[in-house]
Motif scaffolding. Structure first.
Motif, PDB file in Angstrom:
ATOM      1  N   GLU A 234      -5.833   5.375  -8.909  1.00 44.59           N
ATOM      2  CA  GLU A 234      -4.911   4.660  -8.029  1.00 44.59           C
ATOM      3  C   GLU A 234      -5.694   4.172  -6.811  1.00 44.59           C
ATOM      4  OE1 GLU A 234      -0.478   5.603  -6.402  1.00 44.59           O
ATOM      5  OE2 GLU A 234      -2.033   7.003  -5.793  1.00 44.59           O
TER       6      GLU A 234
ATOM      7  N   ARG B   4     -10.792   4.049  -5.164  1.00 42.07           N
ATOM      8  CA  ARG B   4      -9.621   4.659  -5.796  1.00 42.07           C
ATOM      9  C   ARG B   4      -9.695   6.175  -5.680  1.00 42.07           C
ATOM     10  NH1 ARG B   4     -10.632   2.436 -11.527  1.00 42.07           N
ATOM     11  NH2 ARG B   4     -11.565   0.803 -10.266  1.00 42.07           N
TER      12      ARG B   4
ATOM     13  N   SER C 106       2.411   7.837 -13.778  1.00 38.85           N
ATOM     14  CA  SER C 106       2.617   6.624 -12.994  1.00 38.85           C
ATOM     15  C   SER C 106       3.478   7.014 -11.799  1.00 38.85           C
ATOM     16  CB  SER C 106       3.291   5.549 -13.852  1.00 38.85           C
ATOM     17  OG  SER C 106       4.581   5.970 -14.246  1.00 38.85           O
ATOM     18  N   HIS C 107       4.036   6.013 -11.123  1.00 36.04           N
ATOM     19  CA  HIS C 107       4.869   6.332  -9.962  1.00 36.04           C
ATOM     20  C   HIS C 107       6.226   6.891 -10.370  1.00 36.04           C
ATOM     21  CE1 HIS C 107       1.850   4.626  -7.476  1.00 36.04           C
ATOM     22  NE2 HIS C 107       2.038   3.378  -7.885  1.00 36.04           N
TER      23      HIS C 107
ATOM     24  N   ARG D  11      -2.695   4.564 -14.985  1.00 28.81           N
ATOM     25  CA  ARG D  11      -2.306   5.930 -14.642  1.00 28.81           C
ATOM     26  C   ARG D  11      -3.336   6.554 -13.702  1.00 28.81           C
ATOM     27  NH1 ARG D  11      -1.982   8.497 -20.274  1.00 28.81           N
ATOM     28  NH2 ARG D  11      -1.210   6.415 -20.723  1.00 28.81           N
ATOM     29  N   SER D  12      -2.932   7.685 -13.143  1.00 30.48           N
ATOM     30  CA  SER D  12      -3.837   8.502 -12.336  1.00 30.48           C
ATOM     31  C   SER D  12      -3.530   9.964 -12.611  1.00 30.48           C
ATOM     32  CB  SER D  12      -3.678   8.200 -10.838  1.00 30.48           C
ATOM     33  OG  SER D  12      -2.391   8.580 -10.395  1.00 30.48           O
TER      34      SER D  12
ATOM     35  N   ARG E 210      -2.002   1.807  -3.625  1.00 26.36           N
ATOM     36  CA  ARG E 210      -1.142   2.528  -4.566  1.00 26.36           C
ATOM     37  C   ARG E 210      -0.934   1.749  -5.856  1.00 26.36           C
ATOM     38  NH1 ARG E 210       4.034   5.340  -3.185  1.00 26.36           N
ATOM     39  NH2 ARG E 210       3.196   6.605  -4.901  1.00 26.36           N
ATOM     40  N   ARG E 211      -1.875   0.931  -6.202  1.00 23.22           N
ATOM     41  CA  ARG E 211      -1.801   0.204  -7.470  1.00 23.22           C
ATOM     42  C   ARG E 211      -2.494   1.043  -8.537  1.00 23.22           C
ATOM     43  NH1 ARG E 211      -5.233  -5.193  -8.101  1.00 23.22           N
ATOM     44  NH2 ARG E 211      -6.780  -3.581  -7.636  1.00 23.22           N
ATOM     45  N   LEU E 212      -1.776   1.307  -9.633  1.00 21.47           N
ATOM     46  CA  LEU E 212      -2.332   2.096 -10.724  1.00 21.47           C
ATOM     47  C   LEU E 212      -3.294   1.253 -11.548  1.00 21.47           C
ATOM     48  CD1 LEU E 212       0.893   3.983 -11.824  1.00 21.47           C
ATOM     49  CD2 LEU E 212      -1.067   4.944 -10.626  1.00 21.47           C
TER      50      LEU E 212
END
Length: 658
Positions: free
Chosen positions: A311, A293, A364-365, A344-345, A315-317
Motif C-alpha cells: 500500500e 509503500r 484490501s480496505h 493487496r497488502s 493508501r492505494r493498494l
C-alpha cells in the motif's frame, strides 16, 4: 521436562539404561520392546554415534538384513558430534515415552566407554559434567573395540530454546535483559542465532530502534547503530523510523526494504545493516525503483529480492512485481503474464524450489483474502494452484516462515478477530494442515507480528514476537517442530547404498530387551517379496511408460493434422482475401461510374429546368403575337367601316391613308 535435573552425559546414560542399551549397543532391559522398529533403529544408531563415534566399520553382508539395517541407521548419522547424538537420543526417548525418567531408579552413572581428554601426562579417564556445567568444551577421543575417532562436541546448553519441551505447541519464553517496547508491523530476521527486531508501530508512532535477542541465552539487548557516512559523521546515530517494512538477511547482511515513514519518499529506500560494525547505510540502487509503500512482501530468491504488492503513501493498494538483484543492486520492473493476485497488502510470500513464488492471504480496505497464487519465476506466469487439505480462513497481517518444504503461517486477523490456528502448507503437495490452535486473546492471535525460523542444537523452532490484538505486545513465543520425522529423513538422506532404501528388514524385540535377528528363511522370504514387489513395480512403470509414449505419439499425430488443417485454412483465407480485394476494386469502379451518372443526371435536370423556362417564354411570346394580330385585325376592321359611312355622308377621306 522430566529429566531436566540431570546434566549430560549422565542424562544420556540414564536414558540409555532405561531403553535397554548396554556396552556395545546390546540391550539389557525389556523397556525397548515397547518401541516401533524404526524408533529402535534410530535409538541404536544414536547410541553408537554417542558412545563410539561416526561409523567406521565395514558394511555387513547383504544376506544379513538386520545388521545391514542397524549399520545403515548408524552410518546415516555421518559426522554428527557425540554430544548432539546424546541429546537427540534423549529427545527421541521423551517423544516415545514422556514419563521415562520417573520410572528410572536412582541413577549412578557408569560409563560404557573410555573418554581420553587430550591433555599431557594424564591417564585416560571419564570426565562427566557436573550439574552446573553445560558444555563439553574440548575435543576428545572415543575408544571402543580398538578403534578411535576424534570429534569436536557441540556446546550443550540446557537453557534457552531447549526449555521448550512440547513439540508443536506454542510456549512463552522467559527472556532477560531490557525488553523492547511493544509494537507491531516491525521487521524481524535471524543471523547467527540472533533475532534482530527493527522498527514498528506503537500507538501510531513509527519506531527506529534495533533490538537483538540472543537465542542461546534468551537475552535482549539494544544496538546503538551508527550511520555510515564520512569521517566527520562517524558518530552520528542512525534514526530510521518506519513500519510495515521487510527485514531480510542475506549472508551476514541485513536489508530493510520499503516501509511507511513519517515523511515518505517518492520511491522505495533500501537500507543495509552490518551486524559486525553495527552501522546502517543507504544502499544506492540502479534501474527504476518501485514507488514507496508498506505492507508489501519481499522474498529472497537466490541472489535476488522479489517484491510484490503493498500500500503506497496515498493508501492505494498495489499488485505490481519488482525484482532487486543484490549483486548489482539493480531494480527490474516485471510484467508477468496470467492473472495476478488482486491488489493487496499485509500478505505473506514464500519461495519454493528457487522457482515458484507463493502469495497467500492479505487484505484490501474492505475484505481479507484466503487465496493462494503461484508465480513461475522462469516463465513469469501467474497461476492459481489446486490445493489439498483444509481451506484456510481469510486473514491479513499474518506472519510466515519456511522450514524445508513446509510453509508455516501464524497470526493475522479477519476484520472481526484474531486468527487462532497456526497452519502449515506442504509446498511440494500443496496440502494445508493445522499445526497448533490457541485459545483466548493471546499475542499469537495478533496482526503485525513476526515469525522467524531458527535451528538450535539440531531442533527447528518457530519464534514469534510482537503484534496487536487490541493491545500491543512485546512477548516472545516459541514452537518446537517435530524432531523424529526430521531425523528419519536425515538418516535416509545419508544412506549411500540404494538397496538399503528398498530393503526394510523386520526387527523383533524380545521381552528381555535384547535385539535378536530374524530367522534367515524369514529374511530371505522378505527379501524375495521385496524383489517381487520391485519387479512388479518396474513392470507397471514400463507399462505406464509405453502408454505415455503411445499417448504422446497420438498427440503428435493430432498436432501434425492440426497444423495441416491450419495451413489449409490459411491458404483458403489468402484466396478469400484476394477475392475480397478484387470485389472491393470492382465496387470502387462501380461507385465511380455511379458518381459520374449522378453528375450527368444533375446536369440534365438543370437543362430540363432551362427548357421549361424557354417554353414558358415562347408561350408568352405566342400569346403576345396573337394579341397583336387580333388588335391589328380589329383596327383594320374599324378603318374599313369608317370609310364607307364617310363616303355616304360626304366625309372626305383621310389624306394620310391615301
Amino acid at each position: 521436562m522430566a529429566s531436566s535435573g540431570l546434566a549430560y552425559p549422565d542424562r544420556f546414560y540414564a536414558a540409555a539404561a532405561y531403553a535397554g542399551f548396554g556396552a556395545g549397543g546390546a540391550t539389557s532391559s525389556g523397556a525397548i520392546s515397547r518401541f516401533q522398529n524404526d524408533v529402535a533403529l534410530l535409538l541404536y544408531g544414536l547410541y553408537q554415534q554417542a558412545t563410539v563415534g561416526p561409523c567406521s566399520v565395514p558394511k555387513p553382508r547383504a544376506w544379513n538384513p538386520v545388521e545391514q539395517s542397524k549399520w545403515t541407521s548408524w552410518h546415516g548419522l555421518g559426522s554428527m558430534p557425540s554430544a548432539e547424538a546424546m541429546r537427540l537420543f534423549v529427545k527421541i526417548l521423551e517423544e516415545e515415552d514422556p514419563g521415562w525418567y520417573s520410572r528410572v531408579p536412582e541413577f549412578n552413572p557408569e560409563p560404557v566407554v573410555d573418554i581420553e581428554m587430550h591433555k599431557p601426562k594424564e591417564d585416560p579417564k571419564v570426565v562427566p559434567l557436573s550439574t552446573n556445567e553445560t558444555s563439553i568444551p574440548e575435543p576428545k577421543t572415543i575408544s571402543e573395540n580398538r578403534s578411535s575417532v576424534e570429534t569436536q562436541d557441540k556446546v550443550v546448553i540446557l537453557e534457552g530454546l531447549s526449555s521448550v519441551s512440547a513439540d508443536e505447541e506454542w510456549t512463552p519464553l522467559t527472556v532477560s535483559g531490557h525488553h523492547p517496547k511493544p509494537r507491531y508491523e516491525h521487521g524481524a530476521t535471524v543471523v547467527q542465532d540472533k533475532m534482530y527486531i527493527f522498527g514498528g508501530n506503537h500507538n501510531g508512532r513509527y519506531l527506529s530502534d534495533l533490538q537483538v535477542l540472543d537465542l542461546k541465552s534468551l537475552t535482549w539487548s539494544k544496538i546503538d547503530a551508527k550511520l555510515q557516512a564520512g569521517p566527520s559523521d562517524s558518530s552520528k546515530t542512525a534514526q530510521f523510523s518506519c513500519a510495515g517494512h521487510s527485514l531480510i538477511s542475506w549472508g551476514n547482511k541485513i536489508f530493510s526494504v520499503a516501509g511507511h515513514t513519517k515523511d515518505p519518499s517518492e520511491n522505495i529506500t533500501v537500507k543495509e545493516f552490518d551486524p559486525h560494525t553495527c552501522t546502517w547505510s543507504i544502499v544506492k540502487t540502479y534501474g527504476k525503483p518501485p514507488v514507496s509503500r508498506g505492507g508489501q512482501s519481499v522474498t529472497l530468491v537466490g541472489t535476488t529480492l522479489v517484491l510484490f504488492g503493498g500500500e503506497d503513501a496515498k493508501r492505494r493498494l498495489l499488485n505490481d512485481l519488482h525484482i532487486l538483484d543484490l549483486e548489482t543492486m539493480t531494480w527490474d520492473d516485471v510484467d508477468a503474464i496470467g492473472t495476478p493476485p488482486s491488489p493487496r497488502s499485509d500478505h505473506v510470500a514464500a519461495c519454493h524450489a528457487d522457482r515458484y513464488l507463493l502469495i497467500f492471504g492479505g487484505g484490501s480496505h474492505a475484505t481479507c483474502f484466503n487465496d493462494l497464487h503461484a508465480l513461475d519465476l522462469q516463465t513469469m506466469e501467474w497461476s492459481r494452484p489446486k490445493q489439498q487439505g483444509l481451506t484456510p480462513s481469510p486473514r491479513a497481517g499474518h506472519a510466515a516462515a519456511t522450514v524445508g518444504e513446509n510453509w508455516y503461517i501464524a497470526g493475522g486477523g479477519n476484520n472481526k478477530s484474531g486468527v487462532s490456528e497456526t497452519l502449515v502448507l506442504n509446498m511440494l503437495t500443496l496440502t494445508w494442515s493445522v499445526v497448533s490452535t490457541i485459545e483466548g486473546r493471546v499475542p499469537l492471535a495478533s496482526e503485525g507480528m513476526t515469525l522467524v525460523h531458527s535451528s538450535y542444537n539440531g531442533d527447528n523452532y518457530l519464534i514469534s514476537f510482537g503484534g496487536y490484538n487490541g493491545k500491543y505486545s512485546n512477548e516472545v513465543f516459541a514452537l518446537k517442530l517435530s524432531l523424529k520425522s526430521d531425523l528419519q529423513s536425515k538418516t535416509k538422506g545419508h544412506a549411500s547404498d540404494s538397496t538399503s532404501r528398498v530393503l526394510e528388514p523386520e526387527v523383533d524385540l524380545s521381552h528381555d530387551g535384547k535385539i535378536r535377528e530374524i530367522a534367515m528363511d524369514s529374511a530371505d522370504s522378505t527379501l524375495k517379496n521385496r524383489n517381487d514387489d520391485a519387479s512388479e513395480h518396474l513392470l507397471v512403470l514400463k507399462a505406464e511408460k509405453e502408454e505415455l509414449e503411445a499417448t504422446l505419439n497420438r498427440e503428435q499425430l493430432q498436432t501434425i493434422q492440426l497444423k495441416e488443417e491450419i495451413a489449409e485454412a490459411e491458404a483458403r483465407n489468402a484466396d478469400l482475401t484476394k477475392e475480397l480485394q478484387t470485389v472491393r476494386g470492382q465496387l470502387a469502379a462501380e461507385q465511380s461510374r455511379c458518381f459520374k451518372l449522378e453528375v450527368d443526371v444533375a446536369e440534365l435536370r438543370q437543362k430540363l429546368q432551362s427548357m421549361d423556362a424557354l417554353e414558358r417564354e415562347v408561350e408568352l411570346l405566342r400569346r403576345q403575337k396573337a394579341a397583336s394580330e387580333q388588335a391589328a385585325l380589329e383596327a383594320n376592321q374599324r378603318q374599313s367601316s369608317g370609310g364607307m359611312w364617310g363616303w355616304l355622308v360626304g366625309t372626305p377621306p383621310d389624306k394620310s391613308q391615301s
